[in-house]
Design a protein around this motif. Structure first.
Motif, short mmCIF file in Angstrom:
data_model
loop_
_atom_site.label_atom_id
_atom_site.label_comp_id
_atom_site.label_asym_id
_atom_site.label_seq_id
_atom_site.Cartn_x
_atom_site.Cartn_y
_atom_site.Cartn_z
N ALA A 119 -61.77 13.13 2.71
CA ALA A 119 -62.27 11.77 2.92
C ALA A 119 -61.13 10.78 2.96
CB ALA A 119 -63.26 11.39 1.83
N ASN A 120 -61.35 9.69 3.69
CA ASN A 120 -60.42 8.56 3.71
C ASN A 120 -61.16 7.29 3.31
OD1 ASN A 120 -58.46 10.25 4.91
ND2 ASN A 120 -59.18 9.71 6.97
N VAL A 121 -60.49 6.44 2.56
CA VAL A 121 -60.94 5.06 2.39
C VAL A 121 -60.19 4.22 3.41
CG1 VAL A 121 -61.20 3.13 0.80
CG2 VAL A 121 -61.24 5.46 -0.07
N LYS A 122 -60.86 3.25 4.04
CA LYS A 122 -60.21 2.43 5.03
C LYS A 122 -60.46 0.95 4.75
CE LYS A 122 -64.04 3.26 8.27
NZ LYS A 122 -64.43 3.87 9.57
N PHE A 123 -59.46 0.14 5.08
CA PHE A 123 -59.52 -1.30 4.88
C PHE A 123 -59.13 -1.99 6.18
CE2 PHE A 123 -58.27 0.90 1.03
CZ PHE A 123 -59.14 0.39 0.07
N ARG A 124 -59.80 -3.09 6.46
CA ARG A 124 -59.50 -3.84 7.70
C ARG A 124 -59.31 -5.31 7.38
NH1 ARG A 124 -63.85 -3.76 12.39
NH2 ARG A 124 -64.89 -5.18 10.94
N TYR A 125 -58.20 -5.86 7.84
CA TYR A 125 -57.95 -7.29 7.77
C TYR A 125 -57.55 -7.76 9.16
CZ TYR A 125 -55.68 -11.76 6.86
OH TYR A 125 -55.32 -13.09 6.91
N SER A 126 -58.36 -8.62 9.75
CA SER A 126 -58.12 -9.09 11.11
C SER A 126 -58.04 -7.88 12.05
CB SER A 126 -56.84 -9.93 11.15
OG SER A 126 -56.62 -10.49 12.42
N LYS A 127 -56.89 -7.65 12.68
CA LYS A 127 -56.73 -6.52 13.59
C LYS A 127 -55.81 -5.45 13.01
CE LYS A 127 -57.38 -9.37 17.74
NZ LYS A 127 -56.78 -9.83 19.02
N THR A 128 -55.77 -5.39 11.68
CA THR A 128 -54.93 -4.41 10.99
C THR A 128 -55.81 -3.51 10.13
OG1 THR A 128 -53.04 -5.91 10.93
CG2 THR A 128 -53.05 -4.09 9.35
N GLU A 129 -55.57 -2.19 10.20
CA GLU A 129 -56.36 -1.23 9.43
C GLU A 129 -55.44 -0.32 8.62
OE1 GLU A 129 -59.25 1.01 11.56
OE2 GLU A 129 -60.09 -0.73 12.61
N LEU A 130 -55.86 -0.04 7.38
CA LEU A 130 -55.17 0.90 6.51
C LEU A 130 -56.13 2.04 6.17
CD1 LEU A 130 -52.91 1.82 4.54
CD2 LEU A 130 -53.98 0.33 2.82
N HIS A 131 -55.70 3.27 6.42
CA HIS A 131 -56.49 4.46 6.10
C HIS A 131 -55.73 5.27 5.06
CE1 HIS A 131 -59.41 4.42 9.64
NE2 HIS A 131 -58.62 3.38 9.85
N VAL A 132 -56.40 5.58 3.93
CA VAL A 132 -55.78 6.33 2.84
C VAL A 132 -56.69 7.48 2.45
CG1 VAL A 132 -54.89 6.24 0.50
CG2 VAL A 132 -54.68 4.23 1.97
#
Length: 455
Positions: A119-132
């Motif tokens: 599984a991944n947790v993902k975060f989005r701010y504006s047009k930027t995404e972080l997948h961990v």
């Protein structure tokens, strides 16, 4: 086997708290993919561990991808569960070790079934995404997750992608472990021939679309204690006329040793793909590749040339000899942790061989046709040929060697009716070498794919 338990626990918590949030469920996607894979490899040498490998497997993959919660920072989850069943290896046709198709039990026989979840947790701010998390499958010039066997290759770590600037995509991240295409366990990251691993593969780079027809790329990667790598790329498509174009694709890699690999530390040596190295055990390579494709209607003709420098072979992640904690893989007849086999961003990543040894100069060509132009949409076929010569002898003083490979591929995807989306792929390859130490081989892969989308 389940891994990335912390990421999975956090993701489940987020899901429970945000199930009603607009966007989280509305944009969710749930799909079940089925892959039936027949794999045959005829190894033409009496000394081969298994001269004629024939195996069939069925793999089901359930993918869930949520949307993002509302707010300045959106949160989501990607989860994956895989179940695989070994249907038939044929008596004596499953290699106990070095198997890039299916894991083995401790007695050397094929595992009857397997399962793994990530599984991944993902975060989005504006047009930027972080997948961990542990279900990462990067498709970048410095790292391509492999999906050419029954099981997909996954990585765990974090990747951030930003598209805040028009026409520019920036990507950076750090990866720590990988689960291979013939494995249920994750391992640390390494290179061919090493018996130690690293848990830090860092990278950064970007793709800039200069015009609608021209894209330039730069990436840097560092596998701690093994190598540093720079990549430059250029892709240009020149429209010539109606349904006609000329594509130029240029790729350049510059790689050097890092840390323990450059100080002759035991276990950190790169075997240069079993070939010559100016400095034994070190990474010292420049590889460039040029590809040109002419497309006219359903016809495509690709020709190209690739050059590997004399001082050592091309380097890529290939962690088949290490465990999750970076130690040498135990020689116990089991390859449940055998994580060898990966992809790389060169055209010579072919069905059987790689064409990336020290000094190798490779000429290649491919012809493809899309039968939609003849009224059969969904049917495509291609044939390719690669010839590499000037391969430096591993001793550095012997004669140069050569090798060639001929590959063919047919793909068909049903376009209408109850079986819409059902796909069939047949791939064959024949490889022959002169003095490289690699056995002549003939390989066949027959694959049936189908994906059902619930959401």
């Amino acid at each position: 086997m389940y891994k990335s338990s912390l990421a999975l626990a956090v993701a489940v918590g987020v899901l429970a708290q945000q199930a009603g949030a607009a966007g989280f469920l509305e944009d969710s996607k749930l799909s079940l993919s089925s892959r039936t894979f027949y794999y045959e490899n005829d190894n033409h040498t009496a000394s081969a561990t298994q001269n004629n490998q024939r195996e069939t497997a069925e793999v089901l993959k359930l993918d869930y991808k949520s949307g993002f919660t509302q707010g300045t920072i959106g949160v989501g989850i990607d989860a994956q569960y895989i179940y695989g069943l070994h249907l038939d290896g044929g008596a004596g046709h499953h290699p106990a070790t070095g198997n890039s198709f299916w894991p083995s039990d401790s007695d050397g026989t094929a595992q009857s079934d397997l399962q793994r979840g990530d599984a991944n947790v993902k975060f989005r701010y504006s047009k930027t995404e972080l997948h961990v998390g542990g279900a990462l499958a990067p498709q970048l010039p410095i790292l391509l997750a492999n999906d050419s066997r029954a099981l997909p290759q996954n990585f765990d770590g974090g990747i951030i992608t930003s598209k805040e600037i028009d026409n520019l995509t920036l990507t950076a991240g750090q990866l720590e472990h990988s689960t291979g295409r013939a494995s249920t366990n994750s391992t640390s990251l390494s290179v061919a021939g090493a018996t130690k691993g690293s848990n830090q593969f860092r990278f950064a780079g970007g793709d800039y679309r200069v015009t609608k027809d021209l894209t330039v790329q730069y990436y840097f990667a560092n596998l701690e204690d093994f190598y540093k790598q720079h990549f430059l790329g250029l892709v240009h498509v020149l429209p010539i006329g109606d349904d006609q174009s000329f594509k130029t694709d240029l790729r350049y890699f510059n790689s050097s040793s890092d840390g323990k690999s450059s100080s002759d530390t035991a276990g950190y040596a790169f075997n240069n793909n079993g070939g010559y190295a100016k400095n034994k055990g070190e990474v010292d390579n420049v590889t460039w590749s040029s590809m040109f494709t002419y497309q006219l209607g359903g016809h495509s003709l690709l020709v190209g040339y690739q050059s590997v420098s004399d001082d050592g072979g091309f380097v890529l992640l290939n962690q088949g000899n290490v465990t999750k904690d970076g130690k040498a893989l135990a020689a116990n007849g089991s390859n449940s942790e055998d994580n060898g086999g990966t992809s790389f961003y060169l055209f010579t990543d072919s069905v059987i061989n790689s064409f990336i040894r020290a000094g190798e100069q490779t000429k290649f060509a491919q012809y493809s046709y899309d039968f939609a132009r003849l009224g059969v949409p969904g049917l495509k076929a291609s044939i390719s040929y690669l010839y590499g010569n000037d391969i430096k002898d591993v001793s550095g003083s012997g004669p140069d060697h050569s090798e060639w490979e001929r590959d063919a591929r047919i793909d068909y995807v049903v376009q209408t009716g109850y079986l819409k989306g059902f796909g069939t792929t047949l791939r064959t390859g024949s490889y022959h070498a002169d003095g490289t130490g690699i056995a002549n081989q003939d390989q066949t892969r027959l694959i049936f794919n189908y994906t059902y989308n619930f959401l």
